[in-house]
Scaffold this motif. Structure first.
Motif, PDB file in Angstrom:
ATOM      1  N   THR A 110       0.018   1.281  -9.158  1.00 53.09           N
ATOM      2  CA  THR A 110       1.256   1.836  -8.598  1.00 53.09           C
ATOM      3  C   THR A 110       1.121   3.338  -8.368  1.00 53.09           C
ATOM      4  OG1 THR A 110       2.648   0.147  -9.636  1.00 53.09           O
ATOM      5  CG2 THR A 110       3.734   2.187  -9.026  1.00 53.09           C
ATOM      6  N   GLY A 143       1.316   4.810  -4.885  1.00 52.42           N
ATOM      7  CA  GLY A 143       2.251   4.190  -3.953  1.00 52.42           C
ATOM      8  C   GLY A 143       3.631   4.798  -3.927  1.00 52.42           C
ATOM      9  N   TRP A 144       3.791   6.034  -4.375  1.00 52.51           N
ATOM     10  CA  TRP A 144       5.124   6.633  -4.488  1.00 52.51           C
ATOM     11  C   TRP A 144       5.745   6.922  -3.130  1.00 52.51           C
ATOM     12  CZ3 TRP A 144       6.880   5.950  -9.179  1.00 52.51           C
ATOM     13  CH2 TRP A 144       5.964   5.842 -10.228  1.00 52.51           C
ATOM     14  N   LEU A 191      -1.034   6.520   1.247  1.00 54.77           N
ATOM     15  CA  LEU A 191      -0.872   5.179   0.686  1.00 54.77           C
ATOM     16  C   LEU A 191      -2.075   4.306   1.027  1.00 54.77           C
ATOM     17  CD1 LEU A 191       2.864   4.347   1.574  1.00 54.77           C
ATOM     18  CD2 LEU A 191       1.991   5.404  -0.518  1.00 54.77           C
ATOM     19  N   ASP A 205      -5.347   5.441  -0.816  1.00 52.80           N
ATOM     20  CA  ASP A 205      -5.375   5.096  -2.233  1.00 52.80           C
ATOM     21  C   ASP A 205      -5.583   3.599  -2.426  1.00 52.80           C
ATOM     22  OD1 ASP A 205      -4.700   6.080  -5.122  1.00 52.80           O
ATOM     23  OD2 ASP A 205      -3.534   4.243  -4.842  1.00 52.80           O
ATOM     24  N   LEU A 246       3.751  -0.608  -3.677  1.00 53.02           N
ATOM     25  CA  LEU A 246       4.259   0.503  -2.889  1.00 53.02           C
ATOM     26  C   LEU A 246       5.764   0.606  -3.078  1.00 53.02           C
ATOM     27  CD1 LEU A 246       2.390  -0.322   0.449  1.00 53.02           C
ATOM     28  CD2 LEU A 246       1.528   0.987  -1.506  1.00 53.02           C
ATOM     29  N   ARG A 285       4.777   1.745   7.116  1.00 52.23           N
ATOM     30  CA  ARG A 285       3.971   2.142   5.956  1.00 52.23           C
ATOM     31  C   ARG A 285       3.215   0.948   5.379  1.00 52.23           C
ATOM     32  NH1 ARG A 285       5.584   6.906   3.278  1.00 52.23           N
ATOM     33  NH2 ARG A 285       5.708   5.951   1.209  1.00 52.23           N
ATOM     34  N   VAL A 292      -1.063   0.172   5.285  1.00 47.16           N
ATOM     35  CA  VAL A 292      -1.823  -0.206   4.090  1.00 47.16           C
ATOM     36  C   VAL A 292      -2.508  -1.544   4.301  1.00 47.16           C
ATOM     37  CG1 VAL A 292      -1.666  -0.744   1.633  1.00 47.16           C
ATOM     38  CG2 VAL A 292      -0.316   1.128   2.586  1.00 47.16           C
TER      39      VAL A 292
END
Length: 385
Positions: free
Chosen positions: A138, A141-142, A150, A153, A167, A180, A184
């Motif tokens: 996590t 995923g902020w 995102l 990472d 996320l 978003r 990813v």
């Protein structure tokens, strides 16, 4: 068995290593209450809880004035009886986060003590169901992070062998959350699990709209879509959504989980050992969920939860968010994207007491019972100035 002779309580404050922002809040700091219990034979156990920046002094006050003094003279092995007696002593303030977090600090210390006396690691003492568990991350995923970060990472964690990434969602428009997620997914492919967490940001209508989008994005679970106290809305969403619903980090009793399971309102429960009041109630929730054929994927506290998820058979994943690096010398044992529980007796957390004592929040350090090193004051306990 041996009676509890000495209890030490204190709190440290740990700023997060990275900025943590979700749809409703920022993780300001990790207030960390610690409880160290010593029995009449000299065996020790250490437990802890946490906040995300507020409420720590209230937890410490409850420990100091109400809970810790009641431990002196109790048989340390009678963990269930102690937990229930302390809960009853605070029943006018339960169910709620402050009481549960205080209970958890004590309960985890008692389990640590029990396991150390038995010479067994927690994961074996509590069940010994599986020797390791896959990890998902996590920490990258902020919600405030740009879409490119995102994706980068998640791709990095996939390369390290992690099974998935979670996320945060809750951007003003569905289109932005969709974009978003799409970025990813393009970076990691179809063989990497993606979960999302709304942190209770939506009402039912908006949660249903987002659930439809999340199904298209091939998401593995939709976490905390709405306020956790609205069981009925979650049951309606669960019937509507093609994405499994996950809840639990904002629930503070076994009975709350029972209501969700009976109503079919969650496919994954996420009991947090600190927020539910300790290892004793956490194990009950895990086994209750097993009876409903529901998985448990706990929230936060990976250094402690790694042992608990390996103790039970229905825990398929562990969340990766380092929390204790600043005050411990142990680290999570990660091999090929799987977490292995500590084999040392107890919780398996190696506390750095010199660093802890350097970080004590003034006014939170107190000793109770025999074996303390500080003078006795007011409430019949020992207190460090």
């Amino acid at each position: 068995m041996a009676r509890i002779e000495h209890v030490e309580i204190l709190m440290v404050d740990l700023p997060p290593a990275v900025e943590r922002v979700d749809a409703i809040q920022a993780f300001v700091s990790q207030e960390t209450p610690l409880v160290r219990i010593t029995d009449s034979e000299g065996a020790e156990g250490v437990g802890y809880a946490y906040t995300i920046g507020t409420g720590g002094p209230a937890i410490m006050s409850l420990l100091e004035r109400t809970l810790a003094p009641r431990l002196i003279g109790r048989e340390a092995e009678e963990i269930e009886a102690i937990w229930r007696d302390l809960l009853f002593a605070t029943h006018a303030t339960a169910v709620g986060a402050i009481t549960s977090l205080a209970l958890a600090a004590i309960d985890t210390a008692l389990w640590d003590l029990r396991c150390r006396r038995a010479g067994l690691p927690l994961w074996r003492m509590a069940g010994g169901a599986q020797p390791s568990v896959p990890l998902y991350t996590t920490e990258g995923g902020w919600l405030h992070l740009p879409a490119e970060a995102l994706a980068e990472d998640a791709a990095e964690m996939k390369a390290r062998g992690f099974s998935g990434a979670k996320l945060k969602i809750g951007k003003p428009s569905i289109a932005e959350d969709r974009a978003r997620l799409a970025g990813v997914r393009a970076a990691v492919g179809e063989d990497f699990r993606l979960m999302v967490d709304a942190n209770q940001a939506f009402d039912l209508a908006e949660a249903m709209r987002r659930a439809d989008m999340l199904a298209e994005a091939r998401v593995d679970w939709f976490e905390e879509p709405m306020p956790a106290d609205n069981v009925g809305a979650h049951a309606r969403l669960a019937r509507h959504s093609r994405v499994p619903i996950a809840v639990g980090e904002s629930m503070y009793s076994q009975a709350q989980f029972k209501d969700y399971l009976e109503q079919g309102a969650a496919s994954i429960v996420q009991a947090d050992v600190a927020r539910i009041g300790g290892i004793t109630p956490w194990l009950k929730v895990a086994h209750m969920a097993e009876g409903f054929n529901v998985s448990i994927c706990p929230h936060f506290l990976m250094e402690l939860h790694v042992s608990l998820v390996c103790a039970v058979p229905n825990a398929p994943l562990l969340e990766y968010i380092p929390q204790l690096d600043a005050i411990t010398t142990s680290r999570l044992d990660i091999r090929d994207g799987r977490a292995h529980p500590p084999e040392a007796p107890g919780l398996g957390i190696a506390w750095d007491w010199s660093e802890i004592r350097a970080r004590i929040v003034p006014g939170t350090h107190h000793n109770f019972g025999e074996g303390g090193t500080h003078a006795t004051h007011g409430h019949g306990h020992r207190a460090e100035a």
